[in-house]
Write an enzyme that holds these catalytic residues in place. Structure first.
Site, short mmCIF file in Angstrom:
data_model
loop_
_atom_site.label_atom_id
_atom_site.label_comp_id
_atom_site.label_asym_id
_atom_site.label_seq_id
_atom_site.Cartn_x
_atom_site.Cartn_y
_atom_site.Cartn_z
N MET A 171 0.84 -1.20 0.00
CA MET A 171 0.00 0.00 0.00
C MET A 171 0.87 1.25 0.00
O MET A 171 0.85 2.06 0.92
CB MET A 171 -0.96 -0.05 1.19
CG MET A 171 -2.06 1.00 1.18
SD MET A 171 -3.02 1.07 -0.33
CE MET A 171 -4.43 0.02 0.06
N ILE A 198 1.17 3.90 -5.31
CA ILE A 198 0.40 3.28 -6.40
C ILE A 198 -0.73 2.41 -5.82
O ILE A 198 -1.86 2.42 -6.32
CB ILE A 198 1.31 2.47 -7.35
CG1 ILE A 198 2.39 3.39 -7.94
CG2 ILE A 198 0.50 1.84 -8.49
CD1 ILE A 198 3.49 2.69 -8.72
N THR A 216 1.80 -5.71 -11.44
CA THR A 216 2.40 -4.56 -12.15
C THR A 216 3.60 -4.05 -11.35
O THR A 216 3.98 -2.89 -11.50
CB THR A 216 1.37 -3.42 -12.37
OG1 THR A 216 0.73 -3.14 -11.12
CG2 THR A 216 0.33 -3.78 -13.39
N SER A 217 4.17 -4.90 -10.49
CA SER A 217 5.33 -4.45 -9.70
C SER A 217 6.62 -4.93 -10.33
O SER A 217 7.18 -4.27 -11.20
CB SER A 217 5.18 -4.89 -8.24
OG SER A 217 5.12 -6.31 -8.15
N GLU A 273 12.84 -10.29 -18.48
CA GLU A 273 12.25 -9.34 -19.44
C GLU A 273 13.24 -9.02 -20.53
O GLU A 273 14.39 -8.72 -20.21
CB GLU A 273 11.82 -8.06 -18.72
CG GLU A 273 10.67 -8.33 -17.77
CD GLU A 273 10.12 -7.07 -17.09
OE1 GLU A 273 10.57 -5.97 -17.41
OE2 GLU A 273 9.23 -7.22 -16.25
N HIS A 289 5.67 -4.62 -19.81
CA HIS A 289 6.10 -3.67 -18.78
C HIS A 289 5.80 -2.22 -19.18
O HIS A 289 6.71 -1.40 -19.34
CB HIS A 289 7.61 -3.85 -18.49
CG HIS A 289 8.01 -3.33 -17.13
ND1 HIS A 289 9.04 -3.87 -16.39
CD2 HIS A 289 7.53 -2.30 -16.38
CE1 HIS A 289 9.17 -3.21 -15.25
NE2 HIS A 289 8.26 -2.25 -15.23
#
Ligand code: DGY
Length: 326
Positions: A155, A158, A236-237, A267, A286
């Site tokens: 938390m 974002i 999405t981290s 990636e 990404h």
């Protein structure tokens, strides 16, 4: 004499020009290819500043060669590509770009959540492949978003922005974080729970935590087995937060319903990776912060951090703040 800096990728012209007005700038010009290690090794001992990206591994081995380096300015909020402890030991400042990408990344997180829940990519492919014959009661049915429960792991800025969006969809918001956030609880009606409860109760589990040794494979076989069969995992981290082998098995065996992934352990993820063969995976390259405005702001802030450090000032977003306390 102007300080020398190295920029590891093509960046917006106006930002580059600003840097050129006060620095001697070398740049790796190729847009689609990360700077090769040997080039980085050659540059690092010549420069006082490096403007780098999350694709550049700035490790201890590289930093040993950095005789004049004063600042590593990362064009990202995450900085797991940098050995911050090694930089701190050498008195090298590390900076990042929080704040400017919060809303854009939250937008993408929510877009990915919705696309995965309502099978948008699958549905679009179905239509384009000429498979659409008629409206059918159970065709491409997905999961509801409105009124569902979202569990946010991490938390931070974002996470909070995602919670705000979730409230707009009348979702129940659960969260798990290193520390409780009373202001978020009050403002957004979010409920703090332990990780196990979050996994058991959420329809959507959103990973928004930084990638650290503690969060490596935080979501593995055991955690996935706690989730609902109808649950969706959104990441999405950073890819390393999830054990991808375990995720593949869970998605294939129906342990969970689907996953929306913007980040991967490797990636770019190889196109023959098993995860990409699954219809219940929505995969993106990404692009969390990839809006024109936000990428401009990130580049500007990266340059600003670097120029402040080179001018002997404390940069706006210094990661290793212990350097100024020392
Ligand atoms: C970041 O900033 O860490 C994102 O992953 C890219 O915007």
């Amino acid at each position: 004499m102007k300080p020398k800096v190295f920029v590891t990728r093509k960046i917006p012209e106006n930002v580059l020009n600003k840097m050129k007005s006060v620095c001697e700038v070398q740049i790796w010009e190729k847009e689609d290819i990360p700077v090769p290690r040997d080039v980085l090794e050659q540059q690092i001992n010549k420069v006082e500043g490096i403007f780098c990206l999350l694709t550049d591994k700035i490790d201890e081995d590289l930093l040993q060669r950095a005789e004049k380096l004063k600042v590593i300015s990362n064009m990202a909020v995450g900085y797991n590509n940098i050995d911050v402890a090694a930089a701190t030991r050498r008195g090298i400042m590390v900076t990042n770009t929080p704040g400017v990408l919060t809303e854009t990344t939250a937008d993408l997180t929510f877009a990915l959540l919705m696309a995965t829940a309502r099978r948008l990519v699958e549905a679009s492919d179905y239509l384009k492949q000429g498979k659409w014959r008629t409206w059918s009661p159970m065709l491409l049915t997905g999961q509801d978003i409105f009124g569902a429960t979202i569990g946010i792991i991490g938390m931070g800025r974002i996470g909070e922005a995602v919670a705000k969006r979730a409230r707009g969809f009348s979702m129940k918001v659960l969260y798990y974080n290193r520390s409780r956030k009373p202001n978020v609880e009050e403002k957004l009606g979010a409920t703090y729970v332990d990780l196990q409860s979050l996994l058991k109760e959420s329809d959507y589990v959103c990973l928004l935590t930084p990638y650290t040794p503690e969060t490596h494979h935080m979501i593995g076989k055991e955690e996935l087995s706690l989730m609902k069969k109808t649950a969706i995992l959104i990441n999405t981290s950073r890819g390393g937060v999830v054990d991808e082998k375990a995720l593949y098995e869970a998605l294939k065996n129906g342990t969970i319903w689907a996953a929306g992934l913007d980040v991967f352990e490797q990636e770019p993820i190889p196109v023959d990776h098993p995860l990409l063969s699954l219809p219940n995976v929505v995969a993106l390259p990404h692009i969390g912060s990839a809006s024109l405005k936000t990428r401009m702001k990130m580049a500007e802030l990266t340059a600003e951090n670097m120029l402040q450090a080179l001018a002997g000032k404390v940069p706006k977003y210094l990661v290793n703040t212990e350097l100024i306390r020392a």
